[in-house]
Design a protein around this motif. Sequence first.
Motif, PDB file in Angstrom:
ATOM      1  N   TYR A  73       3.561  -2.384  -5.725  1.00  0.00           N
ATOM      2  CA  TYR A  73       3.541  -2.920  -4.362  1.00  0.00           C
ATOM      3  C   TYR A  73       4.538  -2.248  -3.426  1.00  0.00           C
ATOM      4  O   TYR A  73       4.729  -2.700  -2.298  1.00  0.00           O
ATOM      5  CB  TYR A  73       3.796  -4.430  -4.397  1.00  0.00           C
ATOM      6  CG  TYR A  73       2.612  -5.221  -4.896  1.00  0.00           C
ATOM      7  CD1 TYR A  73       1.623  -5.665  -4.026  1.00  0.00           C
ATOM      8  CD2 TYR A  73       2.459  -5.512  -6.251  1.00  0.00           C
ATOM      9  CE1 TYR A  73       0.521  -6.389  -4.480  1.00  0.00           C
ATOM     10  CE2 TYR A  73       1.366  -6.235  -6.715  1.00  0.00           C
ATOM     11  CZ  TYR A  73       0.408  -6.664  -5.827  1.00  0.00           C
ATOM     12  OH  TYR A  73      -0.680  -7.379  -6.296  1.00  0.00           O
ATOM     13  N   SER A  74       5.170  -1.179  -3.887  1.00  0.00           N
ATOM     14  CA  SER A  74       6.095  -0.453  -3.022  1.00  0.00           C
ATOM     15  C   SER A  74       5.648   0.985  -2.769  1.00  0.00           C
ATOM     16  O   SER A  74       6.205   1.662  -1.905  1.00  0.00           O
ATOM     17  CB  SER A  74       7.498  -0.444  -3.639  1.00  0.00           C
ATOM     18  OG  SER A  74       7.474   0.132  -4.935  1.00  0.00           O
ATOM     19  N   ASP A  75       4.638   1.450  -3.485  1.00  0.00           N
ATOM     20  CA  ASP A  75       4.170   2.824  -3.316  1.00  0.00           C
ATOM     21  C   ASP A  75       3.514   3.010  -1.955  1.00  0.00           C
ATOM     22  O   ASP A  75       2.739   2.167  -1.495  1.00  0.00           O
ATOM     23  CB  ASP A  75       3.159   3.170  -4.419  1.00  0.00           C
ATOM     24  CG  ASP A  75       2.579   4.562  -4.233  1.00  0.00           C
ATOM     25  OD1 ASP A  75       3.292   5.533  -4.501  1.00  0.00           O
ATOM     26  OD2 ASP A  75       1.406   4.646  -3.790  1.00  0.00           O
ATOM     27  N   GLU A  76       3.833   4.148  -1.296  1.00  0.00           N
ATOM     28  CA  GLU A  76       3.274   4.472   0.013  1.00  0.00           C
ATOM     29  C   GLU A  76       2.735   5.897   0.042  1.00  0.00           C
ATOM     30  O   GLU A  76       2.716   6.547   1.088  1.00  0.00           O
ATOM     31  CB  GLU A  76       4.331   4.283   1.103  1.00  0.00           C
ATOM     32  CG  GLU A  76       4.783   2.835   1.267  1.00  0.00           C
ATOM     33  CD  GLU A  76       5.775   2.663   2.394  1.00  0.00           C
ATOM     34  OE1 GLU A  76       6.231   3.698   2.935  1.00  0.00           O
ATOM     35  OE2 GLU A  76       6.105   1.510   2.725  1.00  0.00           O
ATOM     36  N   THR A  77       2.288   6.379  -1.118  1.00  0.00           N
ATOM     37  CA  THR A  77       1.700   7.720  -1.183  1.00  0.00           C
ATOM     38  C   THR A  77       0.487   7.821  -0.265  1.00  0.00           C
ATOM     39  O   THR A  77       0.272   8.828   0.401  1.00  0.00           O
ATOM     40  CB  THR A  77       1.292   8.053  -2.631  1.00  0.00           C
ATOM     41  OG1 THR A  77       2.422   7.906  -3.482  1.00  0.00           O
ATOM     42  CG2 THR A  77       0.763   9.470  -2.723  1.00  0.00           C
ATOM     43  N   SER A  78      -0.304   6.762  -0.246  1.00  0.00           N
ATOM     44  CA  SER A  78      -1.490   6.688   0.609  1.00  0.00           C
ATOM     45  C   SER A  78      -1.288   5.562   1.625  1.00  0.00           C
ATOM     46  O   SER A  78      -0.560   4.599   1.359  1.00  0.00           O
ATOM     47  CB  SER A  78      -2.736   6.409  -0.244  1.00  0.00           C
ATOM     48  OG  SER A  78      -3.827   6.030   0.560  1.00  0.00           O
ATOM     49  N   PRO A  79      -1.907   5.676   2.795  1.00  0.00           N
ATOM     50  CA  PRO A  79      -1.833   4.560   3.747  1.00  0.00           C
ATOM     51  C   PRO A  79      -2.533   3.297   3.252  1.00  0.00           C
ATOM     52  O   PRO A  79      -2.274   2.210   3.751  1.00  0.00           O
ATOM     53  CB  PRO A  79      -2.515   5.104   5.004  1.00  0.00           C
ATOM     54  CG  PRO A  79      -3.371   6.234   4.519  1.00  0.00           C
ATOM     55  CD  PRO A  79      -2.651   6.818   3.350  1.00  0.00           C
ATOM     56  N   TRP A  80      -3.407   3.454   2.248  1.00  0.00           N
ATOM     57  CA  TRP A  80      -4.157   2.307   1.718  1.00  0.00           C
ATOM     58  C   TRP A  80      -3.362   1.668   0.579  1.00  0.00           C
ATOM     59  O   TRP A  80      -3.684   1.817  -0.581  1.00  0.00           O
ATOM     60  CB  TRP A  80      -5.539   2.741   1.254  1.00  0.00           C
ATOM     61  CG  TRP A  80      -6.257   3.613   2.240  1.00  0.00           C
ATOM     62  CD1 TRP A  80      -6.662   4.893   2.057  1.00  0.00           C
ATOM     63  CD2 TRP A  80      -6.641   3.257   3.565  1.00  0.00           C
ATOM     64  NE1 TRP A  80      -7.280   5.378   3.177  1.00  0.00           N
ATOM     65  CE2 TRP A  80      -7.278   4.385   4.133  1.00  0.00           C
ATOM     66  CE3 TRP A  80      -6.506   2.113   4.351  1.00  0.00           C
ATOM     67  CZ2 TRP A  80      -7.776   4.401   5.429  1.00  0.00           C
ATOM     68  CZ3 TRP A  80      -7.002   2.129   5.641  1.00  0.00           C
ATOM     69  CH2 TRP A  80      -7.631   3.256   6.166  1.00  0.00           C
ATOM     70  N   THR A  81      -2.294   0.994   0.951  1.00  0.00           N
ATOM     71  CA  THR A  81      -1.401   0.408  -0.042  1.00  0.00           C
ATOM     72  C   THR A  81      -2.008  -0.850  -0.665  1.00  0.00           C
ATOM     73  O   THR A  81      -2.888  -1.489  -0.081  1.00  0.00           O
ATOM     74  CB  THR A  81      -0.057   0.055   0.605  1.00  0.00           C
ATOM     75  OG1 THR A  81      -0.287  -0.766   1.765  1.00  0.00           O
ATOM     76  CG2 THR A  81       0.680   1.316   1.019  1.00  0.00           C
ATOM     77  N   ASP A  83      -2.505  -4.507  -1.432  1.00  0.00           N
ATOM     78  CA  ASP A  83      -2.140  -5.728  -0.711  1.00  0.00           C
ATOM     79  C   ASP A  83      -2.917  -6.960  -1.183  1.00  0.00           C
ATOM     80  O   ASP A  83      -2.978  -7.962  -0.474  1.00  0.00           O
ATOM     81  CB  ASP A  83      -2.334  -5.545   0.797  1.00  0.00           C
ATOM     82  CG  ASP A  83      -3.761  -5.152   1.171  1.00  0.00           C
ATOM     83  OD1 ASP A  83      -4.634  -5.135   0.280  1.00  0.00           O
ATOM     84  OD2 ASP A  83      -4.013  -4.848   2.353  1.00  0.00           O
ATOM     85  N   GLN A 264       8.503  -8.028  -1.977  1.00  0.00           N
ATOM     86  CA  GLN A 264       7.637  -6.936  -1.552  1.00  0.00           C
ATOM     87  C   GLN A 264       6.163  -7.300  -1.744  1.00  0.00           C
ATOM     88  O   GLN A 264       5.317  -6.940  -0.922  1.00  0.00           O
ATOM     89  CB  GLN A 264       7.972  -5.671  -2.345  1.00  0.00           C
ATOM     90  CG  GLN A 264       7.140  -4.457  -1.982  1.00  0.00           C
ATOM     91  CD  GLN A 264       7.358  -3.990  -0.556  1.00  0.00           C
ATOM     92  OE1 GLN A 264       8.388  -4.286   0.046  1.00  0.00           O
ATOM     93  NE2 GLN A 264       6.383  -3.291   0.003  1.00  0.00           N
ATOM     94  N   ARG A 268       3.409  -7.462   1.377  1.00  0.00           N
ATOM     95  CA  ARG A 268       2.135  -6.739   1.413  1.00  0.00           C
ATOM     96  C   ARG A 268       0.949  -7.696   1.573  1.00  0.00           C
ATOM     97  O   ARG A 268      -0.031  -7.379   2.259  1.00  0.00           O
ATOM     98  CB  ARG A 268       1.970  -5.940   0.118  1.00  0.00           C
ATOM     99  CG  ARG A 268       2.864  -4.705   0.040  1.00  0.00           C
ATOM    100  CD  ARG A 268       2.287  -3.568   0.869  1.00  0.00           C
ATOM    101  NE  ARG A 268       3.115  -2.373   0.794  1.00  0.00           N
ATOM    102  CZ  ARG A 268       3.032  -1.460  -0.171  1.00  0.00           C
ATOM    103  NH1 ARG A 268       2.174  -1.633  -1.169  1.00  0.00           N
ATOM    104  NH2 ARG A 268       3.795  -0.397  -0.153  1.00  0.00           N
TER     105      ARG A 268
END
Length: 530
Positions: A73-81, A83, A264, A268
């Motif tokens: 729930y903290s990864d932001e590699t892609s904008p599609w996190t 949630d 976190q 999300r």
Amino acid sequence: MKPAKNHHNQTRILKPKPKPEPEFKRPITEIIWVSLVSTCIKFLLIPAYHSTDFEVHRNWLAITHSLPLSQWYSDETSPWTLDYPPFFAQFEHFLSFFASFVDPIMVHIHHGLDYKSKPTILFQRISVIITDFVLVFGIYRLTRNLGCKERVLIWVLVIFSPGLMIVDHLHFQYNGFLLGILLISLSALEEGKDLLGGFVFAVLLCFKHLFAVAAPVYFVYLLRHYCSGGFISWFGRLVIMGSAVVAVFAAAYGPFLYHGQIQQVFHRMFPFGRGLCHAYWAPNFWVFYIILDKVLAFLLVRMGFNVQAPTASFTGGLVGDSSPFAVLPRVTPFITFSIVLLAIAPCLVKAWRNPQPRMITRWIAYAYTCGFMFGWHVHEKASLHFVIPLAIIALKSVEDANHYFYLSIVSCYSLFPLLFEVQEYPIKFLLLLLHATLTWIGFSSYFTTTNRKTAETEQTRYDKTRFIVGSFGKLYLLGLLAVEIYGQFVHPILFAERLPFLPLMMISICCAFGMMYSWIWQLRQIIKLH
């Protein structure tokens, strides 16, 4: 047949034993055939258009497969996190195990970005098709004790729902799977198995938190129906139910609490900064609120008043960080929450005074209608949360059938903008046309034959119970057709590239009238029925 004599020398007629029900008429056999036909149609839709939700779920496969649980729930590699609640994350993690064998790049956190290989598309499409059997099992549990004609008609309404076809098997999501869990919970409640029903609903909330709109109804109903009796019995049952619910949430959120990620996770799951409305307005109450604000602003400017224009456009197709208005007061998440709770209140009063298992599906459907009509940042896809349960009770009366007929058409039509490419237009149009035709034929046949016995002696009663599409309903449906004709043929000629979101706004407004009618009708039924 020859008469037989008993020991009192009296003659009696031997009645033939009833023949056992043929194998093909057993509910489980029937629903297997219905679901197989539906599955064949879904396989034909595999090559069709899919939305960005396809990449969203592919990225969730990659997140849950490539990263440790503490980073999901903290990864932001892609904008599609990620949630969705933890159980859905675990569900994606389970699917990723098989996905890694189909195409390893699909579940790679970096190399898999915007990856759409044929094996990837095939795997994700089939995963939705397979998990739809949870919906089949849920509808089977709810209807297995009904008559053959009644249950088959309900199966057709649910399993062949055009809205589910559009959202899950074209646009791409897993709503059928989630709604199946809801139907399993409702079937348990209708059977009097309250503990099982509450437990399954808690599981559903840990899959998708947006189903929590019905939580107040569940709470009041279970408190009054399950936790009944004297104080000792009441307290004991309350502890049992509470323990079951706590155990579910502990299993879902406990690991993230252990890793210090719980804050976190909630951040999300509840992104309130997205604004009151989605880019495409869901057809609910806030459509009228926004339109009123724009009309008032226009009139005040014409009258010479200095009115500041909103900083973000509701028709620009973008999701803003706030919900600005030129004249009317700003709407906050707390306000929408309060309005939803107030709208559900009549249902809660009914559930408190007289908790009846036969009413629970109607109450839950009404709760989801309230959430759709007055909720914060509602997606048009959320109409499925109440359209599907209402299909279960559509045959309770001819009034319910009429209401469902209109509502299902409005709900499906409001989803048309999700499929905006030209090649998918015949598919969505034929899905809606086929649904409307089958529903009309099915309802007309059901409500005619079930009352045929009283037709000769009670002609007036027979006329009142026939399924008829009234003049007002015909005019409204013709209005929707006119809006569609305008958007497809007239608007491109008149405005070309200008005002591209005007047809979408017209769809939202026209469908919002139908949704508002549905909410008012359901509210009247909740108050009237005992």
